[in-house]
Design a protein around this motif. Structure first.
Motif, PDB file in Angstrom:
ATOM      1  N   LEU A   1       0.841  -1.196   0.000  1.00  0.00           N
ATOM      2  CA  LEU A   1       0.000   0.000   0.000  1.00  0.00           C
ATOM      3  C   LEU A   1       0.875   1.245   0.000  1.00  0.00           C
ATOM      4  CD1 LEU A   1      -2.704  -1.103   2.588  1.00  0.00           C
ATOM      5  CD2 LEU A   1      -2.898  -1.035   0.078  1.00  0.00           C
ATOM      6  N   SER A   2       2.002   1.162   0.737  1.00  0.00           N
ATOM      7  CA  SER A   2       2.944   2.275   0.773  1.00  0.00           C
ATOM      8  C   SER A   2       4.230   1.805   1.438  1.00  0.00           C
ATOM      9  CB  SER A   2       2.373   3.465   1.547  1.00  0.00           C
ATOM     10  OG  SER A   2       2.190   3.124   2.906  1.00  0.00           O
ATOM     11  N   PHE A   3       5.264   2.596   1.257  1.00  0.00           N
ATOM     12  CA  PHE A   3       6.474   2.413   2.044  1.00  0.00           C
ATOM     13  C   PHE A   3       7.253   3.707   2.053  1.00  0.00           C
ATOM     14  CE2 PHE A   3       8.213   0.868  -2.067  1.00  0.00           C
ATOM     15  CZ  PHE A   3       9.321   1.681  -2.191  1.00  0.00           C
ATOM     16  N   LYS A   4       8.100   3.834   3.047  1.00  0.00           N
ATOM     17  CA  LYS A   4       9.067   4.925   3.079  1.00  0.00           C
ATOM     18  C   LYS A   4      10.358   4.353   3.634  1.00  0.00           C
ATOM     19  CE  LYS A   4       8.524   6.982   7.592  1.00  0.00           C
ATOM     20  NZ  LYS A   4       8.430   8.176   8.366  1.00  0.00           N
ATOM     21  N   MET A   5      11.458   4.818   3.068  1.00  0.00           N
ATOM     22  CA  MET A   5      12.774   4.376   3.498  1.00  0.00           C
ATOM     23  C   MET A   5      13.691   5.585   3.569  1.00  0.00           C
ATOM     24  SD  MET A   5      13.265   0.980   1.207  1.00  0.00           S
ATOM     25  CE  MET A   5      11.945  -0.207   1.057  1.00  0.00           C
ATOM     26  N   VAL A   6      14.457   5.645   4.616  1.00  0.00           N
ATOM     27  CA  VAL A   6      15.423   6.720   4.784  1.00  0.00           C
ATOM     28  C   VAL A   6      16.817   6.094   4.758  1.00  0.00           C
ATOM     29  CG1 VAL A   6      16.257   8.591   6.256  1.00  0.00           C
ATOM     30  CG2 VAL A   6      13.794   8.062   6.170  1.00  0.00           C
ATOM     31  N   PHE A   7      17.581   6.497   3.767  1.00  0.00           N
ATOM     32  CA  PHE A   7      18.960   6.039   3.606  1.00  0.00           C
ATOM     33  C   PHE A   7      19.901   7.196   3.910  1.00  0.00           C
ATOM     34  CE2 PHE A   7      16.610   3.284   0.712  1.00  0.00           C
ATOM     35  CZ  PHE A   7      17.165   2.033   0.967  1.00  0.00           C
ATOM     36  N   GLN A   8      21.131   6.858   4.239  1.00  0.00           N
ATOM     37  CA  GLN A   8      22.175   7.875   4.328  1.00  0.00           C
ATOM     38  C   GLN A   8      23.444   7.283   3.750  1.00  0.00           C
ATOM     39  OE1 GLN A   8      22.511   8.511   8.667  1.00  0.00           O
ATOM     40  NE2 GLN A   8      24.699   8.184   8.403  1.00  0.00           N
ATOM     41  N   ILE A   9      24.333   8.154   3.294  1.00  0.00           N
ATOM     42  CA  ILE A   9      25.597   7.631   2.784  1.00  0.00           C
ATOM     43  C   ILE A   9      26.526   7.366   3.962  1.00  0.00           C
ATOM     44  CG2 ILE A   9      25.317   8.725   0.534  1.00  0.00           C
ATOM     45  CD1 ILE A   9      27.457  10.751   1.314  1.00  0.00           C
ATOM     46  N   THR A  10      27.480   6.499   3.737  1.00  0.00           N
ATOM     47  CA  THR A  10      28.425   6.151   4.794  1.00  0.00           C
ATOM     48  C   THR A  10      29.288   7.364   5.133  1.00  0.00           C
ATOM     49  OG1 THR A  10      30.171   5.463   3.269  1.00  0.00           O
ATOM     50  CG2 THR A  10      28.565   3.768   3.949  1.00  0.00           C
ATOM     51  N   PRO A  11      29.812   7.414   6.342  1.00  0.00           N
ATOM     52  CA  PRO A  11      30.714   8.520   6.685  1.00  0.00           C
ATOM     53  C   PRO A  11      31.914   8.612   5.733  1.00  0.00           C
ATOM     54  CG  PRO A  11      30.048   7.358   8.662  1.00  0.00           C
ATOM     55  CD  PRO A  11      29.537   6.554   7.495  1.00  0.00           C
ATOM     56  N   GLU A  12      32.428   7.471   5.305  1.00  0.00           N
ATOM     57  CA  GLU A  12      33.563   7.471   4.375  1.00  0.00           C
ATOM     58  C   GLU A  12      33.175   8.084   3.032  1.00  0.00           C
ATOM     59  OE1 GLU A  12      33.756   4.498   7.470  1.00  0.00           O
ATOM     60  OE2 GLU A  12      32.346   4.569   5.801  1.00  0.00           O
ATOM     61  N   ASP A  13      32.007   7.684   2.505  1.00  0.00           N
ATOM     62  CA  ASP A  13      31.553   8.241   1.233  1.00  0.00           C
ATOM     63  C   ASP A  13      31.217   9.718   1.364  1.00  0.00           C
ATOM     64  OD1 ASP A  13      31.936   5.884  -0.131  1.00  0.00           O
ATOM     65  OD2 ASP A  13      29.823   5.292  -0.097  1.00  0.00           O
ATOM     66  N   MET A  14      30.693  10.109   2.525  1.00  0.00           N
ATOM     67  CA  MET A  14      30.381  11.520   2.762  1.00  0.00           C
ATOM     68  C   MET A  14      31.667  12.350   2.725  1.00  0.00           C
ATOM     69  SD  MET A  14      28.099  13.157   5.824  1.00  0.00           S
ATOM     70  CE  MET A  14      29.275  12.838   7.122  1.00  0.00           C
ATOM     71  N   GLN A  15      32.705  11.848   3.353  1.00  0.00           N
ATOM     72  CA  GLN A  15      33.978  12.563   3.365  1.00  0.00           C
ATOM     73  C   GLN A  15      34.566  12.665   1.951  1.00  0.00           C
ATOM     74  OE1 GLN A  15      36.600  11.396   6.473  1.00  0.00           O
ATOM     75  NE2 GLN A  15      38.152  12.885   5.903  1.00  0.00           N
ATOM     76  N   LYS A  16      34.526  11.566   1.193  1.00  0.00           N
ATOM     77  CA  LYS A  16      35.025  11.582  -0.189  1.00  0.00           C
ATOM     78  C   LYS A  16      34.249  12.588  -1.039  1.00  0.00           C
ATOM     79  CE  LYS A  16      36.342   6.729  -0.340  1.00  0.00           C
ATOM     80  NZ  LYS A  16      35.956   5.426  -0.901  1.00  0.00           N
TER      81      LYS A  16
END
Length: 176
Positions: A94-109
């Motif tokens: 019927l629905s979904f929601k997902m919250v993702f985040q990038i890894t700290p390593e990828d964020m730094q890069k």
């Protein structure tokens, strides 16, 4: 923050749930509504894993990296098969929601690659939110910064990076 609809829902769902396109992301939280609503806290609990699980994801794929520490968020490849099991079948959720985040390593890069390395201490996380309303999939971006930013440089960089990510994965976006 940007907001886009996914043009081809079926292809996107395949990339999300059976492909590896999102495997570099961490899963923070989500909700899947089928005959009932499942609420998922993506906090990783290392105590559940044993030595044989150390380098193996939930779907049996071997990984070169160890599992994260307690209290961090779960890598998407570990959770993906469980979410897929909830969603697969004759009926769409019927629905979904997902919250993702990038890894700290990828964020730094990413920050360093855009000349924003001086702002790394100000940045807590970069998010990708996916919401399905039973008809269409919408993605939005977001950031969590430790201080109120003087400008939108981090948000703009993240928005552009997400658009580029979807383009590289062959997923067409429609402006909201």
């Amino acid at each position: 923050m940007i907001a886009y609809y996914i043009h081809e829902t079926r292809a996107f769902m395949a990339a999300l749930l059976t492909g590896t396109a999102f495997d570099r992301f961490l899963f923070r939280e989500g909700q899947v509504t089928t005959f009932c609503t499942y609420t998922i806290d993506g906090t990783f609990h290392a105590a559940y894993m044993d030595a044989s699980d150390e380098n193996e994801s939930a779907d049996g794929d071997k990984s070169s990296s160890a599992h994260p520490a307690d209290g961090s968020f779960t890598p998407w490849p570990l959770l993906r098969p469980h979410i897929f099991d909830m969603i697969k079948g004759k009926r769409t959720p019927l629905s979904f929601k997902m919250v993702f985040q990038i890894t700290p390593e990828d964020m730094q890069k990413l920050m360093t690659g855009h000349g924003l390395e001086a702002r790394i201490p100000d940045l807590h996380a970069l998010f990708l939110n996916i919401r399905y309303d039973g008809r269409r999939v919408m993605i939005t971006t977001g950031s969590a910064q430790r201080q109120f930013p003087a400008d939108k440089a981090i948000d703009q960089m993240w928005d552009q990076s997400v658009v580029r990510f979807f383009k590289e994965k062959g997923i067409t976006l429609e402006e909201n």
